[in-house]
Write an enzyme that holds these catalytic residues in place. Structure first.
Site, PDB file in Angstrom:
ATOM      1  N   ASP A  19       0.816  -1.217   0.000  1.00  0.00           N
ATOM      2  CA  ASP A  19       0.000   0.000   0.000  1.00  0.00           C
ATOM      3  C   ASP A  19       0.846   1.262   0.000  1.00  0.00           C
ATOM      4  O   ASP A  19       2.056   1.224   0.223  1.00  0.00           O
ATOM      5  CB  ASP A  19      -0.974  -0.004   1.194  1.00  0.00           C
ATOM      6  CG  ASP A  19      -0.384  -0.640   2.441  1.00  0.00           C
ATOM      7  OD1 ASP A  19       0.849  -0.623   2.582  1.00  0.00           O
ATOM      8  OD2 ASP A  19      -1.152  -1.166   3.266  1.00  0.00           O
ATOM      9  N   ASN A  48      -8.280  -3.556  13.848  1.00  0.00           N
ATOM     10  CA  ASN A  48      -9.638  -3.859  13.382  1.00  0.00           C
ATOM     11  C   ASN A  48      -9.652  -5.014  12.379  1.00  0.00           C
ATOM     12  O   ASN A  48     -10.649  -5.251  11.711  1.00  0.00           O
ATOM     13  CB  ASN A  48     -10.270  -2.618  12.746  1.00  0.00           C
ATOM     14  CG  ASN A  48      -9.523  -2.166  11.493  1.00  0.00           C
ATOM     15  OD1 ASN A  48      -8.474  -2.718  11.157  1.00  0.00           O
ATOM     16  ND2 ASN A  48     -10.046  -1.168  10.801  1.00  0.00           N
ATOM     17  N   HIS A 100      -7.756  -5.270   9.665  1.00  0.00           N
ATOM     18  CA  HIS A 100      -7.433  -4.981   8.262  1.00  0.00           C
ATOM     19  C   HIS A 100      -6.126  -5.648   7.855  1.00  0.00           C
ATOM     20  O   HIS A 100      -5.253  -5.903   8.672  1.00  0.00           O
ATOM     21  CB  HIS A 100      -7.444  -3.466   7.959  1.00  0.00           C
ATOM     22  CG  HIS A 100      -6.282  -2.689   8.482  1.00  0.00           C
ATOM     23  ND1 HIS A 100      -6.387  -1.369   8.874  1.00  0.00           N
ATOM     24  CD2 HIS A 100      -4.965  -3.006   8.672  1.00  0.00           C
ATOM     25  CE1 HIS A 100      -5.203  -0.928   9.263  1.00  0.00           C
ATOM     26  NE2 HIS A 100      -4.328  -1.897   9.160  1.00  0.00           N
ATOM     27  N   GLU A 145      -9.992  -2.393   4.636  1.00  0.00           N
ATOM     28  CA  GLU A 145     -10.704  -2.152   5.892  1.00  0.00           C
ATOM     29  C   GLU A 145     -11.971  -3.021   5.957  1.00  0.00           C
ATOM     30  O   GLU A 145     -12.385  -3.590   4.933  1.00  0.00           O
ATOM     31  CB  GLU A 145     -11.078  -0.665   5.988  1.00  0.00           C
ATOM     32  CG  GLU A 145      -9.891   0.300   5.996  1.00  0.00           C
ATOM     33  CD  GLU A 145      -9.119   0.317   7.333  1.00  0.00           C
ATOM     34  OE1 GLU A 145      -9.176  -0.670   8.098  1.00  0.00           O
ATOM     35  OE2 GLU A 145      -8.452   1.331   7.602  1.00  0.00           O
TER      36      GLU A 145
HETATM   37  C1  F6R Z   1       1.128  -1.602   6.032  1.00  0.00           C
HETATM   38  C2  F6R Z   1      -0.071  -2.409   6.135  1.00  0.00           C
HETATM   39  C3  F6R Z   1      -0.943  -2.347   7.339  1.00  0.00           C
HETATM   40  C4  F6R Z   1      -0.178  -2.707   8.607  1.00  0.00           C
HETATM   41  C5  F6R Z   1      -1.101  -2.713   9.827  1.00  0.00           C
HETATM   42  C6  F6R Z   1      -0.347  -2.978  11.100  1.00  0.00           C
HETATM   43  O1  F6R Z   1       1.767  -1.812   4.798  1.00  0.00           O
HETATM   44  O2  F6R Z   1      -0.368  -3.109   5.225  1.00  0.00           O
HETATM   45  O3  F6R Z   1      -2.000  -3.261   7.177  1.00  0.00           O
HETATM   46  O4  F6R Z   1       0.407  -3.963   8.462  1.00  0.00           O
HETATM   47  O5  F6R Z   1      -1.750  -1.479   9.923  1.00  0.00           O
HETATM   48  O6  F6R Z   1       0.538  -1.935  11.347  1.00  0.00           O
HETATM   49  P1  F6R Z   1       1.663  -2.066  12.459  1.00  0.00           P
HETATM   50  O7  F6R Z   1       2.592  -3.129  12.026  1.00  0.00           O
HETATM   51  O8  F6R Z   1       2.347  -0.705  12.460  1.00  0.00           O
HETATM   52  O9  F6R Z   1       0.983  -2.371  13.741  1.00  0.00           O
END
Ligand code: F6R
Length: 240
Positions: free
Chosen positions: A69, A134, A136, A141
């Site tokens: 992303d 959540n 994702h 989402e």
């Molecule tokens: C980032 C991504 C997000 C993160 C998720 C967890 O490329 O795809 O889905 O993996 O938000 O973020 P952290 O690792 O910072 O807790």
């Protein structure tokens, strides 16, 4: 379903095991193709891979990477928070990868274009994922379709709040949208590993491990449809 759960004693053990997946594939495959995540979860794994590249000389010269992303419309003062920059700082600048082989989604690459680019490069050997509180996966989402391809996603308020730590804790500065690889593309990876640490992830991990089928309220449950998923978690993220 075949989700393998490995509960580790600390983040270092998670990183050691997660990094091993990359190293084995690089040694075996001529032109490995990886899907990469940003965020806190994979940072130590990337450190291990940098160390392995520098010390053991496992070469990334023929590796191609596609990130999950990228933010849309980052404010000028936060360009350093782009995921491209994150990857440069936390991995690419320190290994022998050719940056021409590192790809990110963008507004111009929606409607199947990023997904076609990936399939034109061949089979995805491995995807490393984090998970949102959540549930994702990437920025898919709650409510995202399991058939989704790369698309513009509007970030949940809970996601913006969690990510405000990268924006001087100013919620108003956190972008509202990102371009994200869709769930259907992520599921094409031959092997998927997911890292989760801390109590904030516990509920999402619980839903993932207990799911029998995909539940759009918890996008992570798309992984129950995949044949080779390993999740590396610490005790805090584990369901008791
Ligand atoms: C980032 C991504 C997000 C993160 C998720 C967890 O490329 O795809 O889905 O993996 O938000 O973020 P952290 O690792 O910072 O807790």
């Amino acid at each position: 379903m075949s989700i393998k759960k490995i509960v580790c004693k600390d983040t270092q053990e998670i990183a050691n095991l997660a990094a091993q997946n990359f190293i084995e594939i690089i040694k075996k495959r001529q032109n490995p193709l990886f899907i990469l995540a940003t965020g806190s979860s994979p940072i130590l794994t990337y450190k291990n891979l940098i160390n392995d590249n520098n010390v053991n000389k496992t070469s990334w010269r023929n590796v191609r990477t596609f990130n999950l992303d990228e933010y849309v419309d980052l404010k000028e003062k936060y360009v350093s928070e782009s995921y491209r920059n994150f990857m440069n700082i936390n991995l690419f600048n320190h290994i022998d990868i050719d940056k021409k082989n590192t790809f990110f989604p963008s507004k111009n690459l929606i409607d199947g274009k990023y997904d076609d680019m990936i399939s034109d490069h061949g089979v995805i050997d491995l995807a490393i994922l984090g998970i949102g509180n959540n549930g994702h996966i990437a920025f898919n989402e709650p409510g995202t379709s399991i058939d989704s391809k790369t698309h513009i996603a509007y970030l949940d308020e809970s996601t913006r709040l969690a990510n405000s730590r990268f924006f001087n804790n100013k919620l108003e500065d956190v972008p509202h949208a990102a371009v994200t690889m869709g769930l259907s593309t992520i599921l094409k990876a031959k092997k998927i590993i997911l890292i989760a640490t801390g109590t904030a992830k516990k509920n999402a991990i619980l839903h993932l491990c207990q799911a029998k089928e995909f539940d759009p309220k918890w996008p992570c449950t798309c992984l129950v449809n995949h044949q080779d998923v390993t999740i590396y978690i610490d005790r805090d993220a584990d369901l008791k």
